[in-house]
Design a protein around this motif. Structure first.
Motif, PDB file in Angstrom:
ATOM      1  N   ARG A  67       2.627   8.087   7.309  1.00 11.26           N
ATOM      2  CA  ARG A  67       1.983   6.843   6.877  1.00 11.26           C
ATOM      3  C   ARG A  67       3.083   5.825   6.621  1.00 11.26           C
ATOM      4  O   ARG A  67       4.103   6.148   6.040  1.00 11.26           O
ATOM      5  N   GLU A 108       3.897   1.315   6.088  1.00  7.13           N
ATOM      6  CA  GLU A 108       3.355  -0.016   5.793  1.00  7.13           C
ATOM      7  C   GLU A 108       2.959  -0.704   7.101  1.00  7.13           C
ATOM      8  O   GLU A 108       3.711  -0.676   8.085  1.00  7.13           O
ATOM      9  N   LYS A 109       1.795  -1.300   7.103  1.00 12.50           N
ATOM     10  CA  LYS A 109       1.175  -1.825   8.318  1.00 12.50           C
ATOM     11  C   LYS A 109       2.034  -2.863   9.039  1.00 12.50           C
ATOM     12  O   LYS A 109       2.236  -2.788  10.250  1.00 12.50           O
ATOM     13  N   LEU A 132       7.173   0.258  -3.350  1.00 11.51           N
ATOM     14  CA  LEU A 132       5.929   0.005  -2.625  1.00 11.51           C
ATOM     15  C   LEU A 132       4.792   0.805  -3.252  1.00 11.51           C
ATOM     16  O   LEU A 132       4.959   1.971  -3.586  1.00 11.51           O
ATOM     17  N   LYS A 133       3.655   0.155  -3.409  1.00 13.23           N
ATOM     18  CA  LYS A 133       2.452   0.809  -3.913  1.00 13.23           C
ATOM     19  C   LYS A 133       1.357   0.620  -2.881  1.00 13.23           C
ATOM     20  O   LYS A 133       1.089  -0.486  -2.457  1.00 13.23           O
ATOM     21  N   GLU A 134       0.739   1.700  -2.498  1.00 16.59           N
ATOM     22  CA  GLU A 134      -0.330   1.612  -1.511  1.00 16.59           C
ATOM     23  C   GLU A 134      -1.574   1.012  -2.138  1.00 16.59           C
ATOM     24  O   GLU A 134      -1.910   1.300  -3.295  1.00 16.59           O
ATOM     25  N   THR A 135      -2.264   0.182  -1.376  1.00 15.58           N
ATOM     26  CA  THR A 135      -3.496  -0.428  -1.852  1.00 15.58           C
ATOM     27  C   THR A 135      -4.652  -0.006  -0.965  1.00 15.58           C
ATOM     28  O   THR A 135      -4.475   0.344   0.193  1.00 15.58           O
ATOM     29  N   LYS A 136      -5.817  -0.055  -1.540  1.00 19.65           N
ATOM     30  CA  LYS A 136      -7.048   0.121  -0.787  1.00 19.65           C
ATOM     31  C   LYS A 136      -7.885  -1.110  -1.098  1.00 19.65           C
ATOM     32  O   LYS A 136      -8.057  -1.463  -2.250  1.00 19.65           O
ATOM     33  N   THR A 155      -4.276  -2.241  -6.040  1.00 20.31           N
ATOM     34  CA  THR A 155      -3.326  -1.155  -6.261  1.00 20.31           C
ATOM     35  C   THR A 155      -4.053   0.047  -6.838  1.00 20.31           C
ATOM     36  O   THR A 155      -5.169  -0.071  -7.353  1.00 20.31           O
ATOM     37  N   ARG A 156      -3.421   1.189  -6.786  1.00 21.87           N
ATOM     38  CA  ARG A 156      -4.025   2.400  -7.354  1.00 21.87           C
ATOM     39  C   ARG A 156      -4.281   2.227  -8.847  1.00 21.87           C
ATOM     40  O   ARG A 156      -5.289   2.707  -9.362  1.00 21.87           O
TER      41      ARG A 156
END
Length: 102
Positions: A17, A19-20, A82-86, A90-91
């Protein structure tokens, strides 16, 4: 390079995975140099393992252009933050919202 020996390797498929926007820049840079994404990543990592920069000044200029085009404002200072988001959250925000809903 044609006279240099080649190395037999075994490659594996992976589900990494990433970062886009970073992926978009990497894919565009690989395409620009007629490389696969895997070949580009292998080259970057092998250079990094030797403590060397994998890019010449012209390549760094191209990467700067691609980062601007794809809106990638991250640099090495962001690498451990970096923190993944949905859905853009953020989480921690998701956790906070789930606590207030209960």
């Amino acid at each position: 390079m044609a006279d240099e020996p080649s190395f037999a390797v075994e490659r594996v498929q992976t589900g990494v995975r990433i970062e886009k926007r970073l992926l978009k820049v990497l894919k565009a840079f690989a395409e620009y140099h007629d490389l696969t994404l895997g070949d580009l990543l292998e080259g970057i990592v092998l250079h990094a393992f030797d403590g060397k920069c994998p890019f010449n000044p012209a390549s760094l200029g191209r990467i700067k252009e691609l980062k601007k085009f794809y809106g990638l404002e991250l640099d090495s200072r962001a690498s451990h933050r970096l923190k993944e988001t949905k859905s853009g959250r953020t989480r921690d925000e998701v956790r906070e919202n789930s606590k207030t809903i209960k």
